[in-house]
Write a protein that holds these residues in place. Structure first.
Motif, mmCIF file in Angstrom:
data_model
loop_
_atom_site.group_PDB
_atom_site.id
_atom_site.type_symbol
_atom_site.label_atom_id
_atom_site.label_comp_id
_atom_site.label_asym_id
_atom_site.label_seq_id
_atom_site.Cartn_x
_atom_site.Cartn_y
_atom_site.Cartn_z
ATOM 1 N N HIS A 30 0.860 -1.185 0.000
ATOM 2 C CA HIS A 30 0.000 0.000 0.000
ATOM 3 C C HIS A 30 0.892 1.230 0.000
ATOM 4 O O HIS A 30 1.667 1.450 0.922
ATOM 5 C CB HIS A 30 -0.894 -0.004 1.236
ATOM 6 C CG HIS A 30 -1.717 1.246 1.379
ATOM 7 N ND1 HIS A 30 -2.840 1.477 0.606
ATOM 8 C CD2 HIS A 30 -1.569 2.337 2.179
ATOM 9 C CE1 HIS A 30 -3.356 2.644 0.942
ATOM 10 N NE2 HIS A 30 -2.598 3.184 1.891
ATOM 11 N N GLN B 251 1.046 5.536 -1.327
ATOM 12 C CA GLN B 251 0.405 6.720 -1.870
ATOM 13 C C GLN B 251 1.478 7.764 -2.130
ATOM 14 O O GLN B 251 2.578 7.691 -1.557
ATOM 15 C CB GLN B 251 -0.629 7.269 -0.870
ATOM 16 C CG GLN B 251 -1.824 6.364 -0.619
ATOM 17 C CD GLN B 251 -2.754 6.290 -1.811
ATOM 18 O OE1 GLN B 251 -2.780 7.200 -2.627
ATOM 19 N NE2 GLN B 251 -3.498 5.195 -1.919
ATOM 20 N N ARG C 62 2.505 15.248 -3.673
ATOM 21 C CA ARG C 62 1.176 15.857 -3.835
ATOM 22 C C ARG C 62 1.294 17.363 -4.006
ATOM 23 O O ARG C 62 0.560 17.969 -4.806
ATOM 24 C CB ARG C 62 0.293 15.520 -2.631
ATOM 25 C CG ARG C 62 -0.150 14.068 -2.577
ATOM 26 C CD ARG C 62 -1.276 13.872 -1.578
ATOM 27 N NE ARG C 62 -0.849 14.144 -0.212
ATOM 28 C CZ ARG C 62 -0.365 13.233 0.612
ATOM 29 N NH1 ARG C 62 -0.238 11.977 0.212
ATOM 30 N NH2 ARG C 62 -0.008 13.556 1.842
ATOM 31 N N THR D 16 -2.698 3.607 -11.926
ATOM 32 C CA THR D 16 -1.980 2.718 -11.021
ATOM 33 C C THR D 16 -0.818 2.031 -11.731
ATOM 34 O O THR D 16 0.284 1.910 -11.188
ATOM 35 C CB THR D 16 -2.940 1.656 -10.447
ATOM 36 O OG1 THR D 16 -3.983 2.311 -9.728
ATOM 37 C CG2 THR D 16 -2.212 0.711 -9.515
#
Length: 311
Positions: free
Chosen positions: A2, A4, A10, A231
């Motif tokens: 997992h 991000q 960001r 992804t």
């Protein structure tokens, strides 16, 4: 696993989106279409000053010192904004061609197929080069060759056909394919937004068309394709594996083309008008699908890896 994007990644993406929204919003896009000017030299220099082209150049060489994961985030935003020009080639030329990193030089590359397929190269044989007339240099070549204009489906991607490949881009092809895939992902996500917005505004039988199951399913399928492609692009940027890059390009091309077509369907007759932006996304997606790594090339690479694994 997992994972991000980090806070810094960001912030980078948000900063690029803000820059492009202020400098190349819809009005600027339509002006480019109306005038036929694909490369705005002033904007090119601003991108250079913002580190767009020198993003992966080492700090010791005057670059930003980031990697492919950050680059795909930046190129995703450029695809979302339909920013025209040889962005990938100029980015790859940073540190190789003088002025490329700073945005004072526009660099193109021989990266477009000319064989049959479902795209802008149908029926054409030879070497196609995008933005040749606007370029100061060609990646991997000693100069800018002469070429014959070829009609392009995308009004902001002028094409020229040259007698032979003007430069060897084999060493850049992996990164070029991945960055082009990121552009496709940005376009796919943007057309999802356009479709959902229109479905919420357009009314039939006293309610928004987005309330109808068929339209809901269409928009949901668009989002799934775009997110799966995103992804795959992010994963390939982390691993750098050639097979994963090929798969990412294949998925991103499919997502961009299908999303634009489905967005066009949601818009109905409105989508076929010149004033709508949907057709620009579709035409750009067709062109990008032929750049750096075509569907056929990606499928051949993946098939070869599967055969090798089966032995």
């Amino acid at each position: 696993m997992h994972f991000q994007p980090t806070e810094e990644q960001r912030d980078l993406r948000a900063g690029v989106r803000e820059l492009l929204a202020g400098r190349y919003g819809r009005e600027a896009l339509r002006t480019s279409v109306d005038t036929g000017v694909a490369v705005d030299r002033g904007l090119w220099r601003e991108l250079g000053e913002a580190g767009f082209f020198a993003l992966r150049l080492p700090e010791s060489a005057g670059g930003v010192g980031l990697g492919l994961p950050e680059a795909v985030l930046v190129f995703e935003e450029a695809g979302r904004a339909l920013l025209p020009g040889p962005l990938v080639a100029t980015h790859l030329a940073a540190g190789v061609v003088p002025g490329a990193a700073a945005g004072t030089a526009v660099v193109t590359a021989f990266d477009l197929g000319g064989g049959p397929g479902d795209g802008p190269g149908d029926g054409l044989r030879g070497c196609l080069v995008a933005h040749l007339a606007e370029a100061d240099a060609v990646l991997g070549a000693p100069g800018v060759p002469a070429g014959s204009p070829v009609r392009s489906v995308d009004p902001l991607t002028p094409l020229h056909r040259v007698a032979s490949p003007p430069g060897d881009v084999s060493e850049y092809r992996l990164a070029g394919a991945l960055l082009t895939a990121a552009l496709q992902v940005g376009s796919a996500l943007r057309t999802v937004e356009l479709a959902v917005r229109y479905a919420g505004e357009r009314e039939q039988f006293g309610q928004p068309i987005g309330a109808f199951q068929a339209v809901k399913h269409l928009c949901a399928q668009m989002l799934v394709r775009a997110e799966v492609a995103r992804t795959a692009v992010y994963a390939a940027a982390v691993t750098g594996d050639p097979g994963e890059v090929a798969a990412a390009k294949l998925l991103a091309d499919g997502a961009a083309v299908r999303a634009a077509r489905d967005c066009l369907q949601v818009h109905g007759g409105m989508g076929f008008t010149w004033e709508a932006d949907v057709h620009l996304h579709l035409k750009r997606a067709w062109v990008r699908a032929e750049q750096w790594c075509t569907a056929g090339e990606a499928e051949e690479r993946l098939a070869a890896e599967l055969l090798e694994a089966a032995v």
